[in-house]
Design a protein around this motif. Structure first.
Motif, PDB file in Angstrom:
ATOM      1  N   ILE A 217      29.105 -68.548 -27.130  1.00 24.51           N
ATOM      2  CA  ILE A 217      28.618 -69.275 -28.155  1.00 24.51           C
ATOM      3  C   ILE A 217      29.819 -69.275 -29.300  1.00 24.51           C
ATOM      4  O   ILE A 217      29.906 -70.111 -29.850  1.00 24.51           O
ATOM      5  CB  ILE A 217      27.227 -68.410 -28.733  1.00 24.51           C
ATOM      6  N   ASN A 218      30.290 -68.041 -29.590  1.00 30.82           N
ATOM      7  CA  ASN A 218      31.350 -67.989 -30.704  1.00 30.82           C
ATOM      8  C   ASN A 218      32.660 -68.583 -30.390  1.00 30.82           C
ATOM      9  O   ASN A 218      33.031 -69.677 -31.131  1.00 30.82           O
ATOM     10  CB  ASN A 218      31.691 -66.375 -30.630  1.00 30.82           C
ATOM     11  N   LEU A 219      32.859 -68.719 -29.115  1.00 30.87           N
ATOM     12  CA  LEU A 219      34.258 -69.413 -28.672  1.00 30.87           C
ATOM     13  C   LEU A 219      33.654 -71.039 -28.512  1.00 30.87           C
ATOM     14  O   LEU A 219      34.808 -71.648 -29.223  1.00 30.87           O
ATOM     15  CB  LEU A 219      34.446 -69.410 -27.150  1.00 30.87           C
ATOM     16  N   THR A 220      32.595 -71.340 -28.279  1.00 35.08           N
ATOM     17  CA  THR A 220      32.382 -72.810 -28.431  1.00 35.08           C
ATOM     18  C   THR A 220      32.331 -73.315 -29.681  1.00 35.08           C
ATOM     19  O   THR A 220      32.528 -74.371 -29.861  1.00 35.08           O
ATOM     20  CB  THR A 220      30.821 -72.971 -27.566  1.00 35.08           C
ATOM     21  N   ILE A 221      31.871 -72.610 -30.520  1.00 40.07           N
ATOM     22  CA  ILE A 221      31.771 -73.136 -32.032  1.00 40.07           C
ATOM     23  C   ILE A 221      33.136 -73.276 -32.585  1.00 40.07           C
ATOM     24  O   ILE A 221      33.600 -74.331 -33.241  1.00 40.07           O
ATOM     25  CB  ILE A 221      31.051 -72.131 -33.007  1.00 40.07           C
ATOM     26  N   PHE A 222      34.059 -72.219 -32.401  1.00 41.05           N
ATOM     27  CA  PHE A 222      35.501 -72.509 -32.811  1.00 41.05           C
ATOM     28  C   PHE A 222      36.195 -73.652 -32.094  1.00 41.05           C
ATOM     29  O   PHE A 222      37.068 -74.435 -32.711  1.00 41.05           O
ATOM     30  CB  PHE A 222      36.287 -71.213 -32.679  1.00 41.05           C
ATOM     31  N   TRP A 223      35.991 -73.628 -30.727  1.00 39.13           N
ATOM     32  CA  TRP A 223      36.576 -74.817 -30.039  1.00 39.13           C
ATOM     33  C   TRP A 223      35.864 -76.214 -30.583  1.00 39.13           C
ATOM     34  O   TRP A 223      36.696 -77.351 -30.851  1.00 39.13           O
ATOM     35  CB  TRP A 223      36.015 -74.908 -28.576  1.00 39.13           C
ATOM     36  N   LYS A 224      34.826 -76.411 -31.052  1.00 42.42           N
ATOM     37  CA  LYS A 224      33.950 -77.564 -31.578  1.00 42.42           C
ATOM     38  C   LYS A 224      34.495 -77.917 -33.076  1.00 42.42           C
ATOM     39  O   LYS A 224      34.550 -78.935 -33.399  1.00 42.42           O
ATOM     40  CB  LYS A 224      32.706 -77.641 -31.633  1.00 42.42           C
ATOM     41  N   MET A 225      34.980 -76.798 -33.611  1.00 42.76           N
ATOM     42  CA  MET A 225      35.668 -77.068 -34.974  1.00 42.76           C
ATOM     43  C   MET A 225      36.824 -77.470 -35.099  1.00 42.76           C
ATOM     44  O   MET A 225      37.298 -77.823 -36.040  1.00 42.76           O
ATOM     45  CB  MET A 225      35.451 -75.722 -35.779  1.00 42.76           C
ATOM     46  N   GLY A 226      37.689 -77.354 -33.703  1.00 45.21           N
ATOM     47  CA  GLY A 226      38.848 -78.164 -33.778  1.00 45.21           C
ATOM     48  C   GLY A 226      39.891 -76.794 -33.800  1.00 45.21           C
ATOM     49  O   GLY A 226      41.111 -77.192 -33.698  1.00 45.21           O
ATOM     50  N   ASN A 227      39.451 -75.455 -33.934  1.00 46.71           N
ATOM     51  CA  ASN A 227      40.386 -74.573 -34.381  1.00 46.71           C
ATOM     52  C   ASN A 227      40.809 -74.023 -32.892  1.00 46.71           C
ATOM     53  O   ASN A 227      40.179 -72.896 -32.314  1.00 46.71           O
ATOM     54  CB  ASN A 227      39.578 -73.294 -34.889  1.00 46.71           C
ATOM     55  N   VAL A 228      41.400 -74.611 -32.266  1.00 43.50           N
ATOM     56  CA  VAL A 228      41.974 -74.241 -30.706  1.00 43.50           C
ATOM     57  C   VAL A 228      42.699 -72.833 -30.675  1.00 43.50           C
ATOM     58  O   VAL A 228      42.321 -72.239 -29.833  1.00 43.50           O
ATOM     59  CB  VAL A 228      42.786 -75.581 -30.117  1.00 43.50           C
ATOM     60  N   ALA A 229      43.580 -72.897 -31.600  1.00 39.32           N
ATOM     61  CA  ALA A 229      44.195 -71.487 -31.827  1.00 39.32           C
ATOM     62  C   ALA A 229      43.420 -70.182 -31.895  1.00 39.32           C
ATOM     63  O   ALA A 229      43.765 -69.548 -31.257  1.00 39.32           O
ATOM     64  CB  ALA A 229      45.251 -71.573 -33.075  1.00 39.32           C
ATOM     65  N   HIS A 230      42.544 -70.287 -32.715  1.00 36.16           N
ATOM     66  CA  HIS A 230      41.395 -69.067 -32.743  1.00 36.16           C
ATOM     67  C   HIS A 230      40.756 -69.060 -31.258  1.00 36.16           C
ATOM     68  O   HIS A 230      40.516 -67.772 -30.908  1.00 36.16           O
ATOM     69  CB  HIS A 230      40.589 -69.169 -33.870  1.00 36.16           C
ATOM     70  N   ALA A 231      40.299 -70.088 -30.921  1.00 37.66           N
ATOM     71  CA  ALA A 231      39.519 -69.874 -29.618  1.00 37.66           C
ATOM     72  C   ALA A 231      40.362 -69.425 -28.547  1.00 37.66           C
ATOM     73  O   ALA A 231      39.986 -68.622 -27.724  1.00 37.66           O
ATOM     74  CB  ALA A 231      39.130 -71.284 -29.467  1.00 37.66           C
ATOM     75  N   GLY A 232      41.754 -69.817 -28.468  1.00 37.63           N
ATOM     76  CA  GLY A 232      42.544 -69.359 -27.321  1.00 37.63           C
ATOM     77  C   GLY A 232      42.889 -67.708 -27.445  1.00 37.63           C
ATOM     78  O   GLY A 232      42.883 -67.035 -26.299  1.00 37.63           O
ATOM     79  N   MET A 233      43.204 -67.333 -29.027  1.00 42.85           N
ATOM     80  CA  MET A 233      43.497 -65.979 -29.135  1.00 42.85           C
ATOM     81  C   MET A 233      42.069 -65.056 -28.812  1.00 42.85           C
ATOM     82  O   MET A 233      42.314 -64.095 -28.211  1.00 42.85           O
ATOM     83  CB  MET A 233      43.933 -65.728 -30.343  1.00 42.85           C
TER      84      MET A 233
END
Length: 296
Positions: A29-45
């Protein structure tokens, strides 16, 4: 082993399985939200940090003790409920900070449900890693603005590259354009990501004590100076009028490259320290016990 013990063992394994399911669901859930926000860097880290945590949990899966306790379970459910509440929609900047600390909060919650207050001790290494994923960044961004320092260092680099630079606070003025170093470009994210990576390395790949203490400082410097080089590049692109290239390196996929450079730079540094540690271990007398030596 009697039937009662077998039933107890089976129940414990089943309980542990559901803890894995709950944790994995919250992580997704947490990773999906960051991905949808376009915050790819934080999702990847985040994915990198969780990969390290799952690897550690898997290695010690046979040693984990699961125990149901009423008060810790209630507290854990409340913590998880809070993280689900703040994850209900695509967030604003303030809620973004809440989402950044949510992984640590729900990890504590799952630990309490899984093993009571003992769970916090049992999972201390994993909790330490996930603490460094988002909380240092939120704290530093809330109380510290290093944009003027980043602008000063970047201006110093530009000066020695031959550019006529005028520094005005967070503004870098060149002959044909200016750049403002916003808080988001100050390097806090880069610094905290590499710092967190250093924690993962120190936990999963131990090195000699004499190297261990300055590793976090090198991580901080690596994140800061790689970001300063990024600001230098942005300034040069503005000076030569390359707007498309500026957008690519500032907001597009190019912005992720410098994060990778920082991670790889620190990775090479830590790899060197690991090699130095191994060489010194090879020089120890054979009869000297590895774990009882003063080397660690």
């Amino acid at each position: 082993m009697n039937i009662e013990k077998l039933n107890k063992l089976s129940l414990t394994r089943s309980y542990g399985f559901w803890m894995w399911v709950i944790l994995s669901t919250l992580v997704i859930i947490n990773l999906t939200i960051f991905w949808k926000m376009g915050n790819v860097a934080h999702a990847g880290m985040s994915a990198l940090f969780w990969l390290a945590i799952y690897s550690m949990l898997w290695d010690k899966r046979q040693e984990l003790i699961f125990k149901k306790q009423l008060i810790p379970s209630i507290l854990g459910i409340l913590l998880i409920g809070w993280t689900l509440f703040v994850s209900k929609s695509i967030p604003t900047e303030k809620e973004n900070n809440l989402l950044s600390i949510a992984p640590f909060i729900f990890s504590v919650g799952v630990s309490l449900i899984a093993a009571g207050f003992y769970g916090l001790k049992q999972f201390k290494a994993e909790l330490l890693i996930i603490f460094f994923l988002g909380i240092p960044r939120v704290i530093l961004q809330s109380f510290l603005n290093i944009s003027p320092l980043t602008a000063k260092v970047s201006s110093f680099f530009l000066h020695y590259l031959g550019f006529n630079v005028i520094l005005d606070g967070v503004f870098i003025h060149l002959e044909k354009g200016s750049v403002k170093v916003y808080e988001g470009c100050s390097g806090i994210e880069s610094i905290t990501y590499v710092l967190g990576l250093s924690v993962i390395c120190l936990i999963m790949f131990p090195i000699s004590k004499k190297y261990r203490y300055f590793v976090p400082f090198v991580a901080i410097l690596t994140g800061f100076f790689v970001n300063a080089v990024r600001v230098v590049l942005m300034s040069i692109l503005v000076a030569i009028g390359e707007k498309k290239a500026f957008v690519y390196w500032h907001e597009g996929e190019g912005s992720l490259v410098f994060g990778m450079i920082a991670v790889m730079t620190f990775g090479l540094f830590y790899w060197y320290l690991m090699n130095q540690t191994e060489k010194k271990l090879e020089c120890l007398p054979r009869e000297q016990n590895f774990f009882n030596s003063d080397f660690f």
